[in-house]
Design a protein around this motif. Structure first.
Motif, PDB file in Angstrom:
ATOM      1  N   GLY A  22      19.247  99.174   0.001  1.00 48.27           N
ATOM      2  CA  GLY A  22      19.280  99.648   1.172  1.00 48.27           C
ATOM      3  C   GLY A  22      19.781 100.580   1.501  1.00 48.27           C
ATOM      4  O   GLY A  22      20.284 100.644   2.236  1.00 48.27           O
ATOM      5  N   LYS A  23      21.440  99.945   0.485  1.00 49.03           N
ATOM      6  CA  LYS A  23      21.965 100.982   0.984  1.00 49.03           C
ATOM      7  C   LYS A  23      22.370 102.245   0.645  1.00 49.03           C
ATOM      8  O   LYS A  23      21.828 102.838  -0.393  1.00 49.03           O
ATOM      9  CB  LYS A  23      23.500  99.911   0.358  1.00 49.03           C
ATOM     10  CG  LYS A  23      25.114 101.130  -0.027  1.00 49.03           C
ATOM     11  CD  LYS A  23      26.101 100.269  -0.156  1.00 49.03           C
ATOM     12  CE  LYS A  23      26.098 100.361  -1.812  1.00 49.03           C
ATOM     13  NZ  LYS A  23      27.199  99.811  -3.050  1.00 49.03           N
ATOM     14  N   GLN A  24      23.329 103.350   1.060  1.00 45.22           N
ATOM     15  CA  GLN A  24      22.438 104.444   1.024  1.00 45.22           C
ATOM     16  C   GLN A  24      24.044 105.305   1.268  1.00 45.22           C
ATOM     17  O   GLN A  24      25.229 104.653   0.838  1.00 45.22           O
ATOM     18  CB  GLN A  24      22.324 105.127   2.599  1.00 45.22           C
ATOM     19  CG  GLN A  24      20.951 104.749   2.913  1.00 45.22           C
ATOM     20  CD  GLN A  24      20.863 105.825   3.499  1.00 45.22           C
ATOM     21  OE1 GLN A  24      21.859 105.918   4.717  1.00 45.22           O
ATOM     22  NE2 GLN A  24      18.990 106.044   3.429  1.00 45.22           N
ATOM     23  N   VAL A  25      24.448 106.009  -0.804  1.00 47.03           N
ATOM     24  CA  VAL A  25      25.779 106.851  -0.768  1.00 47.03           C
ATOM     25  C   VAL A  25      25.496 107.841  -0.691  1.00 47.03           C
ATOM     26  O   VAL A  25      24.670 108.525  -1.072  1.00 47.03           O
ATOM     27  CB  VAL A  25      26.089 106.814  -2.150  1.00 47.03           C
ATOM     28  CG1 VAL A  25      26.770 106.992  -2.793  1.00 47.03           C
ATOM     29  CG2 VAL A  25      25.770 104.775  -2.386  1.00 47.03           C
ATOM     30  N   LYS A  26      26.273 108.482   0.165  1.00 46.42           N
ATOM     31  CA  LYS A  26      26.086 110.334   0.569  1.00 46.42           C
ATOM     32  C   LYS A  26      27.337 110.436  -0.291  1.00 46.42           C
ATOM     33  O   LYS A  26      28.933 110.362   0.103  1.00 46.42           O
ATOM     34  CB  LYS A  26      26.517 110.630   2.113  1.00 46.42           C
ATOM     35  CG  LYS A  26      26.670 112.113   2.375  1.00 46.42           C
ATOM     36  CD  LYS A  26      26.866 112.241   3.769  1.00 46.42           C
ATOM     37  CE  LYS A  26      26.612 111.731   4.789  1.00 46.42           C
ATOM     38  NZ  LYS A  26      26.679 112.304   6.270  1.00 46.42           N
ATOM     39  N   ILE A  27      27.471 111.144  -1.434  1.00 47.20           N
ATOM     40  CA  ILE A  27      28.661 112.432  -1.977  1.00 47.20           C
ATOM     41  C   ILE A  27      27.903 113.917  -0.915  1.00 47.20           C
ATOM     42  O   ILE A  27      27.426 114.861  -1.343  1.00 47.20           O
ATOM     43  CB  ILE A  27      27.452 112.344  -2.839  1.00 47.20           C
ATOM     44  CG1 ILE A  27      27.547 111.196  -3.824  1.00 47.20           C
ATOM     45  CG2 ILE A  27      28.416 113.451  -4.041  1.00 47.20           C
ATOM     46  CD1 ILE A  27      27.460 111.063  -5.090  1.00 47.20           C
ATOM     47  N   VAL A  28      29.220 114.163  -0.965  1.00 44.76           N
ATOM     48  CA  VAL A  28      29.787 115.642  -0.053  1.00 44.76           C
ATOM     49  C   VAL A  28      30.526 116.205  -1.638  1.00 44.76           C
ATOM     50  O   VAL A  28      31.454 115.334  -1.495  1.00 44.76           O
ATOM     51  CB  VAL A  28      30.244 115.981   1.302  1.00 44.76           C
ATOM     52  CG1 VAL A  28      30.537 116.248   1.837  1.00 44.76           C
ATOM     53  CG2 VAL A  28      29.599 114.312   2.065  1.00 44.76           C
ATOM     54  N   VAL A  83      35.663 116.808  -3.856  1.00 46.21           N
ATOM     55  CA  VAL A  83      33.979 115.417  -3.572  1.00 46.21           C
ATOM     56  C   VAL A  83      34.625 114.658  -2.770  1.00 46.21           C
ATOM     57  O   VAL A  83      35.650 113.409  -2.858  1.00 46.21           O
ATOM     58  CB  VAL A  83      34.139 114.576  -5.039  1.00 46.21           C
ATOM     59  CG1 VAL A  83      32.550 113.625  -4.350  1.00 46.21           C
ATOM     60  CG2 VAL A  83      33.350 115.475  -5.664  1.00 46.21           C
ATOM     61  N   GLU A  84      33.727 113.578  -1.806  1.00 43.37           N
ATOM     62  CA  GLU A  84      34.091 112.869  -0.706  1.00 43.37           C
ATOM     63  C   GLU A  84      32.696 112.218  -0.829  1.00 43.37           C
ATOM     64  O   GLU A  84      31.551 112.214  -0.989  1.00 43.37           O
ATOM     65  CB  GLU A  84      33.994 113.164   0.456  1.00 43.37           C
ATOM     66  CG  GLU A  84      34.814 114.054   0.807  1.00 43.37           C
ATOM     67  CD  GLU A  84      34.671 114.774   2.701  1.00 43.37           C
ATOM     68  OE1 GLU A  84      34.440 113.852   4.131  1.00 43.37           O
ATOM     69  OE2 GLU A  84      34.912 115.288   2.762  1.00 43.37           O
ATOM     70  N   ILE A  85      33.222 110.907  -1.144  1.00 44.92           N
ATOM     71  CA  ILE A  85      31.939 109.866  -1.407  1.00 44.92           C
ATOM     72  C   ILE A  85      31.957 108.380  -0.101  1.00 44.92           C
ATOM     73  O   ILE A  85      33.176 108.372   0.174  1.00 44.92           O
ATOM     74  CB  ILE A  85      32.376 108.892  -2.256  1.00 44.92           C
ATOM     75  CG1 ILE A  85      31.736 109.870  -3.599  1.00 44.92           C
ATOM     76  CG2 ILE A  85      31.228 108.263  -2.780  1.00 44.92           C
ATOM     77  CD1 ILE A  85      32.421 109.151  -5.061  1.00 44.92           C
ATOM     78  N   TRP A  86      31.023 108.392   0.780  1.00 47.40           N
ATOM     79  CA  TRP A  86      31.251 107.611   1.845  1.00 47.40           C
ATOM     80  C   TRP A  86      30.005 106.529   1.802  1.00 47.40           C
ATOM     81  O   TRP A  86      28.427 106.870   0.941  1.00 47.40           O
ATOM     82  CB  TRP A  86      30.543 108.301   2.477  1.00 47.40           C
ATOM     83  CG  TRP A  86      31.690 109.596   3.507  1.00 47.40           C
ATOM     84  CD1 TRP A  86      31.301 111.120   2.779  1.00 47.40           C
ATOM     85  CD2 TRP A  86      32.936 109.435   4.015  1.00 47.40           C
ATOM     86  NE1 TRP A  86      32.825 111.300   3.351  1.00 47.40           N
ATOM     87  CE2 TRP A  86      33.152 110.853   3.943  1.00 47.40           C
ATOM     88  CE3 TRP A  86      33.557 108.119   4.869  1.00 47.40           C
ATOM     89  CZ2 TRP A  86      35.050 110.665   4.373  1.00 47.40           C
ATOM     90  CZ3 TRP A  86      34.327 108.750   4.905  1.00 47.40           C
ATOM     91  CH2 TRP A  86      35.205 110.046   5.506  1.00 47.40           C
ATOM     92  N   VAL A  87      29.694 105.276   2.756  1.00 47.26           N
ATOM     93  CA  VAL A  87      28.554 104.325   2.159  1.00 47.26           C
ATOM     94  C   VAL A  87      27.512 103.643   2.946  1.00 47.26           C
ATOM     95  O   VAL A  87      28.905 104.061   4.485  1.00 47.26           O
ATOM     96  CB  VAL A  87      29.331 102.915   1.405  1.00 47.26           C
ATOM     97  CG1 VAL A  87      28.432 101.696   1.392  1.00 47.26           C
ATOM     98  CG2 VAL A  87      29.605 103.468  -0.043  1.00 47.26           C
ATOM     99  N   LYS A  88      26.925 103.735   3.645  1.00 47.25           N
ATOM    100  CA  LYS A  88      26.204 103.221   4.800  1.00 47.25           C
ATOM    101  C   LYS A  88      25.526 102.279   4.294  1.00 47.25           C
ATOM    102  O   LYS A  88      25.191 102.283   3.796  1.00 47.25           O
ATOM    103  CB  LYS A  88      25.250 104.335   5.696  1.00 47.25           C
ATOM    104  CG  LYS A  88      24.621 103.721   6.217  1.00 47.25           C
ATOM    105  CD  LYS A  88      23.186 104.996   6.627  1.00 47.25           C
ATOM    106  CE  LYS A  88      22.782 104.832   7.833  1.00 47.25           C
ATOM    107  NZ  LYS A  88      22.056 105.877   8.537  1.00 47.25           N
ATOM    108  N   HIS A  89      25.964 100.754   5.401  1.00 40.81           N
ATOM    109  CA  HIS A  89      24.658 100.044   4.840  1.00 40.81           C
ATOM    110  C   HIS A  89      23.557  99.979   6.260  1.00 40.81           C
ATOM    111  O   HIS A  89      23.988 100.423   7.200  1.00 40.81           O
ATOM    112  CB  HIS A  89      25.525  98.658   4.928  1.00 40.81           C
ATOM    113  CG  HIS A  89      26.499  98.309   3.662  1.00 40.81           C
ATOM    114  ND1 HIS A  89      26.235  98.392   2.498  1.00 40.81           N
ATOM    115  CD2 HIS A  89      27.557  98.389   3.257  1.00 40.81           C
ATOM    116  CE1 HIS A  89      27.141  98.233   1.419  1.00 40.81           C
ATOM    117  NE2 HIS A  89      27.913  97.964   2.432  1.00 40.81           N
ATOM    118  N   ARG A  90      22.855  99.202   5.829  1.00 44.29           N
ATOM    119  CA  ARG A  90      21.315  99.399   6.842  1.00 44.29           C
ATOM    120  C   ARG A  90      21.658 100.616   8.384  1.00 44.29           C
ATOM    121  O   ARG A  90      21.568 101.196   8.349  1.00 44.29           O
ATOM    122  CB  ARG A  90      20.943  97.906   7.043  1.00 44.29           C
ATOM    123  CG  ARG A  90      20.047  97.565   5.691  1.00 44.29           C
ATOM    124  CD  ARG A  90      19.833  96.624   5.508  1.00 44.29           C
ATOM    125  NE  ARG A  90      19.131  95.886   4.223  1.00 44.29           N
ATOM    126  CZ  ARG A  90      18.246  96.211   3.705  1.00 44.29           C
ATOM    127  NH1 ARG A  90      16.976  97.451   4.563  1.00 44.29           N
ATOM    128  NH2 ARG A  90      17.192  96.096   2.263  1.00 44.29           N
TER     129      ARG A  90
END
Length: 98
Positions: A12-18, A34-41
């Motif tokens: 369910g975790k989301q990983v955004k790569i910008v 590159v930027e990497i961001w993580v989002k939990h629920r």
């Protein structure tokens, strides 16, 4: 130019790569950052723990080390990372930006 892609993991975790593209000084090629961001629920996106900075350039020293650290901290696979970079390259080399 900015390109974003979000991967949803099985947990369910989301990983955004910008990927932000900038023209190099005196060059006609676009250098990716590159930027990497993580989002939990139900949280906001945040920079993964273990990275000193959320963005890095590919021409910098220690590329493989930073890429490995980013992938390990966020949980994305090498295949997912390469997919984003391939899509970014296709866009930046298309006739749309010329």
């Amino acid at each position: 130019m900015v390109y974003e892609k979000i991967f949803t993991m099985t947990t369910g975790k989301q990983v955004k790569i910008v990927v932000r593209g900038y023209y190099s000084a005196g060059e006609t090629t676009i250098e990716p950052f590159v930027e990497i961001w993580v989002k939990h629920r139900k949280e906001l996106f945040f920079s993964p723990i273990g990275l000193e900075l959320p963005r890095y350039g590919f021409e910098s020293v220690g590329l493989n080390n930073m890429k490995d650290r980013a992938m390990h901290a966020s949980g994305i696979t090498d295949q997912q990372f390469e997919q984003v970079m391939t899509e970014f390259k296709h866009i930046t080399t298309s006739s749309v930006l010329l």
